[in-house]
Design an enzyme around this catalytic site. Sequence first.
Site, PDB file in Angstrom:
ATOM      1  N   ASP A 102       4.096  29.509  15.698  1.00 58.22           N
ATOM      2  CA  ASP A 102       4.022  30.878  16.191  1.00 58.22           C
ATOM      3  C   ASP A 102       3.641  30.926  17.671  1.00 58.22           C
ATOM      4  O   ASP A 102       2.809  30.144  18.138  1.00 58.22           O
ATOM      5  CB  ASP A 102       2.950  31.629  15.379  1.00 58.22           C
ATOM      6  CG  ASP A 102       2.888  33.104  15.732  1.00 58.22           C
ATOM      7  OD1 ASP A 102       3.897  33.791  15.529  1.00 58.22           O
ATOM      8  OD2 ASP A 102       1.838  33.558  16.222  1.00 58.22           O
ATOM      9  N   GLU A 133       8.584  29.527  17.890  1.00 52.34           N
ATOM     10  CA  GLU A 133       8.936  30.888  18.317  1.00 52.34           C
ATOM     11  C   GLU A 133       8.559  31.043  19.784  1.00 52.34           C
ATOM     12  O   GLU A 133       7.393  31.218  20.113  1.00 52.34           O
ATOM     13  CB  GLU A 133       8.178  31.919  17.477  1.00 52.34           C
ATOM     14  CG  GLU A 133       8.448  33.344  17.921  1.00 52.34           C
ATOM     15  CD  GLU A 133       7.226  34.252  17.902  1.00 52.34           C
ATOM     16  OE1 GLU A 133       7.405  35.465  17.856  1.00 52.34           O
ATOM     17  OE2 GLU A 133       6.085  33.756  17.957  1.00 52.34           O
TER      18      GLU A 133
END
Length: 539
Positions: free
Chosen positions: A231, A261
């Site tokens: 993340d 990400e």
Amino acid sequence: MNGTMLQGFSWYLDADGRHWRRLTEDAQMFADNGITAIWLPPAYKGMAGGLDVGYGVYDLYDLGEFDQKGSVRTKYGTKAEYLAAIEALHKAGVQVLADIVLDHRMGADGTEDVMAQEVASCNREEPVSDIHPIKAWTRFDFPGRGNTYSAFKWGWNCFHGVDYDEATKHNGIYLFQGKHWSEQVDHDDNGNYDYLMGCDVDEMYQPVFDELLRWGEWYLKTCGIDGFRLDAVKHMDRQFYLRWLPALREEFGRELYCVGEYWSPSVDELLAYLGGEKVMSLFDVPLHYHLFEASSSFGNMDLTRIFDDTLVGRDPWHAVTFVENHDTQPGQALQSFVQEWFKPAAYALILLRLDGYPCVFYGDLFGMPNDGNIPAVRELPLLMELRRRFAYGAQHDYLDDPDLIGWTREGDSEHGNAGLAVLLTDRCGGRKRMYVGAGHEGERWMCVIGQEDDTTVGADGCITCACAAGSLSVYVPERTAEVLENDVVRYERDVPYDLATHLPAPDEHARLEAAKIETLAEEKEEGSDPSPAPPRARQ
Ligand code: CA
């Protein structure tokens, strides 16, 4: 077999604690439908306890096992149910990727008096106050867990800064004295975009790095997962994963597939982040924005450029292609929802081509009843089957018309009945003659998605495909159509494509363009949004 990843959740799932059980029950069904890997949501306790989607991380060691934040279970269930879901997925032959959120912590147990300096939210390198004492929520003692699994307690020196002073009840971004924002982060926004939300973890501070490595070892041993979805990597020191991932890979002697990400529409930023070492793949955010644009530009997106400046276009081996995720769905801060009429075409563009590792969104596969009642993408199961069984062999591209593009796959000797042809448009319908391979000469090909008539492959190995305004057509050999497990989608569309609504009058279009340019200019002038609402904050 062609691999397909499933993002195994959407944002507004019921917080009923049953999701791990649902995934356990569905594991074999996923495998049967061509899912080879599933990205599970963050499994550890967040600050909102049983309601937390998982990104408001409180305790990485609490996988739904301890009475913390008002609940033993997480939004998705208990630790035992999580482990059972992983076991069931493995049994079905599906890899499991865990969502790893190490950038920030939220929901501290207590405050500390810390010397800090407030910085401008639009430029985190610019101080806007003197160094002064603040009361920061930075003590993480985990009273509900105690010292089980780890005795490490977090204090202010594990973080770079916070966004709240309890003493003055003031919201602002505070950098702690003696700390600096990490240098190797995104600098295109807010001067330095290390700070995202909550307590910003100083991941390169040695005691923190060591603890996160111990946690990674514990997590892999406890859960036996196959890899990670990482993340918010653009808000973390790039050196962190360059050290953390190889250390775990070496210790466990495993590949540990990773996708990060890095939320940016710029492929150059993505490539710069990947660098030469390439310890992970990245989500193809530029392609997502191209798909979004194609669905919402009144037919004015140049489809010949759909793969230009995308990660799959520039570095296909490290691109995870996707249409939608939990951040782009309606109601979320990165909302850029690909409109329903274009969804089947968007999924064809990631599922039926040679390049990229596609990720299907749970909300598109099953619909999102809690989010404006958005329906499932009806064509998706069939597109996934076509990928799994028939999207093989040489690819021939016809990305040659701004409004009408297509491609074919010849099939190969390993996959019986393989081969297909795809044609799609973001404006008026049309026809295109495309080469499907000399070996297919004389075959009848059937339109299995769309509303077109069957056609015959000519002596030149070509067929003429057609598609209606704003739609997708997929053709396969007739014998293939006969063995499909999913229903052929010969419609009358669910979502009517109306040229009158998608193509505004020329004046109106000029007005919209002018307004867009004006807004961009204003944003540039202001530097950035004055209220630094964190891109993900929900709780
Ligand atoms: Ca950070």
